[in-house]
Design an enzyme around this catalytic site. Structure first.
Site: not given
Ligand code: RB5
Length: 151
Positions: A65, A98, A67, A134, A7
């Site tokens: 973005c 993983h 955060t 995994h 963004d």
């Protein structure tokens, strides 16, 4: 192919990442946004995540973005996407090993560009684990999407 999106808050970091990928000789597609005018992260998460989901098994994506949180939540709404919001190299490495994460999400207001490029490198250079434990857990993630995980 590496699919990129951001963004407005992640735009400048995305530009830095593009230069880094060019320097490494890696191919990428930029799904926007293309400037710092306010832009809705779900739009660019959806475009980028759909490109990753439709790519071959080895296709990876990078989303930025403010955060890293909003754009990762949005990307994870797309079937087949395992987007990991990371702020440190260890998490980025383990997300590939993983969790077989196929999109790295980062917050341009959280980490420096220098750190972000380290995460990009470790994410792109780490393979998913061949350990059956995994692999089975990753299959269970698909089972949740398909309403097949009976618990
Ligand atoms: C935009 O201001 C900001 O909310 C967005 O970039 C992101 O951090 C959302 O999770």
């Amino acid at each position: 192919m590496i699919e990129l999106g951001s963004d407005h808050a992640g735009f400048e970091l995305k530009e830095i990442i593009k230069q880094h990928l060019e320097d490494r000789g890696l191919d990428f597609q930029d799904h926007g946004c293309f400037g710092t005018d306010a832009a809705d992260y779900p739009v660019f998460a959806a475009k980028t995540a759909r490109a990753v989901a439709m790519g071959d098994g080895g296709t990876l994506g990078i989303l930025c973005c403010g955060t890293g949180v909003g754009i990762s939540i949005a990307a994870n709404k797309v079937r087949g996407i395992r987007a990991a919001c990371c702020s440190d190299e260890f998490t980025a490495e383990m997300a590939r090993k993983h969790n077989d994460a196929n999109i790295l999400c980062m917050g341009a207001r959280v980490i420096s560009a220098e750190t972000a490029l380290k995460l990009v490198d470790v994410f792109l250079d780490t393979e998913a684990s061949e350990d059956e434990r995994h692999k089975n857990r990753v299959r269970m993630l698909s089972d949740i999407e398909n309403e097949k995980l009976i618990v």
